[in-house]
Scaffold this motif. Structure first.
Motif, PDB file in Angstrom:
ATOM      1  N   GLY A 175       5.211   1.184   2.379  1.00  0.00           N
ATOM      2  CA  GLY A 175       6.305   2.131   2.562  1.00  0.00           C
ATOM      3  C   GLY A 175       5.791   3.551   2.698  1.00  0.00           C
ATOM      4  O   GLY A 175       4.776   3.806   3.321  1.00  0.00           O
ATOM      5  N   ALA A 176       6.575   4.511   2.054  1.00  0.00           N
ATOM      6  CA  ALA A 176       6.357   5.944   2.282  1.00  0.00           C
ATOM      7  C   ALA A 176       4.978   6.327   1.980  1.00  0.00           C
ATOM      8  O   ALA A 176       4.140   6.371   1.548  1.00  0.00           O
ATOM      9  N   ARG A 220      15.294   4.431  -0.151  1.00  0.00           N
ATOM     10  CA  ARG A 220      16.557   3.804   0.266  1.00  0.00           C
ATOM     11  C   ARG A 220      17.295   3.209  -0.926  1.00  0.00           C
ATOM     12  O   ARG A 220      16.689   2.673  -1.851  1.00  0.00           O
ATOM     13  N   LEU A 234      11.031  -0.250   1.468  1.00  0.00           N
ATOM     14  CA  LEU A 234      12.242   0.559   1.648  1.00  0.00           C
ATOM     15  C   LEU A 234      12.601   1.299   0.354  1.00  0.00           C
ATOM     16  O   LEU A 234      13.140   2.408   0.400  1.00  0.00           O
ATOM     17  N   HIS A 290      18.770   6.655  -4.873  1.00  0.00           N
ATOM     18  CA  HIS A 290      17.504   7.247  -4.478  1.00  0.00           C
ATOM     19  C   HIS A 290      16.731   7.759  -5.690  1.00  0.00           C
ATOM     20  O   HIS A 290      17.293   7.989  -6.760  1.00  0.00           O
ATOM     21  N   ASP A 324      10.624   4.288   0.411  1.00  0.00           N
ATOM     22  CA  ASP A 324      11.177   5.255   1.364  1.00  0.00           C
ATOM     23  C   ASP A 324      12.403   5.966   0.812  1.00  0.00           C
ATOM     24  O   ASP A 324      13.001   6.805   1.481  1.00  0.00           O
TER      25      ASP A 324
END
Length: 215
Positions: free
Chosen positions: A214-215, A169, A164, A127, A167
Motif C-alpha cells: 500500500g501507501a 481507506r 487499502l 481513516h 492508503d
C-alpha cells in the motif's frame, strides 16, 4: 451516527476554556453534534460508555487518569468510539504512545478550525491520521523482523485489503473498491489483525507501510 445523522462527539480536556472553544466551533457544524464533556480521563471513560459517541476528542496530559491510560481502558472495554487526540505536545514521546494505545490520529490544539472538523469527519469514516514524522517514529521503533513471517499467512485478498488500509481507506471505501460487502471487509480486517498479531487499523497501516504494502 445518532438519530440526527450528525457525528456524535465527546470532548475530554481538563481545561474548561479549551472545551468551551471546541464546543463553540463544533456546534456550528451541520454534521457534528457535541454530546458531552469530561475534564479528565476517568470522566471521559465513563462518559464514552454512557453516551456512546462516534468520536472522542481526547487531550493527552490531564491530572489523574491521562489520555493514554483512558485510551487503553476504552480499548479494553471494546468501546467503538474513534479517538482523535487533541494535544499541545508535539514531542514524539507523547504522541507515539497515544497512537499505540489506540488513537485513530491526532491534531494540535492550534489546528485550523476547518481542519479540525475535517479530521473528525476523517476518523469517523475510518481513516487514520498520522503526520509523516510520527509515522516514521513508530516504524523506527519496530523490530525489523516484527511480523514479517506472519505476513506470509495473509491471503491475496487480505493483502489487497491491507494495502487499502495503508492508503487510509475506510471499510466502506474498501468494499466499494474491491466490490465486496462491508461485512466481508470487516471479516478480512479482523483476520488481518489476528494473523499479524496487531491491535488495530493504525498498527495494520504501519505494518503495511513497513513491509511495502500500500501507501
Amino acid at each position: 451516527m445518532g438519530d440526527t445523522g450528525a457525528i456524535r462527539v465527546l470532548l475530554v480536556d481538563d481545561h474548561q476554556v479549551v472545551r468551551r472553544g471546541l464546543r463553540t466551533f463544533l456546534e456550528v457544524q451541520d454534521d457534528i453534534e457535541v454530546v458531552g464533556e469530561a475534564s479528565d480521563g476517568a470522566e471521559g471513560i465513563a462518559a464514552a460508555e454512557q453516551l456512546r459517541p462516534d468520536v472522542v476528542l481526547m487531550d493527552v496530559k490531564m491530572p489523574g487518569t491521562d489520555g493514554i491510560e483512558a485510551l487503553r481502558k476504552l480499548r479494553e472495554l471494546d468501546n467503538p468510539a474513534r479517538v482523535l487526540v487533541v494535544t499541545s505536545f508535539t514531542e514524539q514521546r507523547t504522541v507515539v504512545p497515544a497512537l499505540r494505545a489506540g488513537a485513530a490520529g491526532y491534531v494540535y490544539k492550534d489546528v485550523d478550525p476547518d481542519a479540525l472538523a475535517g479530521a473528525i469527519r476523517s476518523v469517523h469514516a475510518g481513516h487514520v491520521l498520522l503526520q509523516p514524522e510520527v509515522a516514521g517514529a513508530l516504524l523506527s521503533q519496530e523490530d525489523g523482523n516484527n511480523g514479517q513471517g506472519r505476513g506470509t499467512s495473509l491471503t491475496e485478498r487480505e493483502r489487497e485489503v491491507l494495502g487499502l488500509i495503508a492508503d487510509g481507506r475506510s471499510n466502506r471505501e474498501i468494499a466499494r473498491a474491491l466490490v465486496l460487502s462491508e461485512k466481508t471487509v470487516k471479516t478480512h480486517v479482523s483476520n488481518i489483525l489476528m494473523k499479524l498479531d496487531l491491535a488495530d487499523r493504525t498498527q495494520a497501516a504501519l505494518w503495511a507501510v513497513r513491509h511495502g504494502i500500500g501507501a
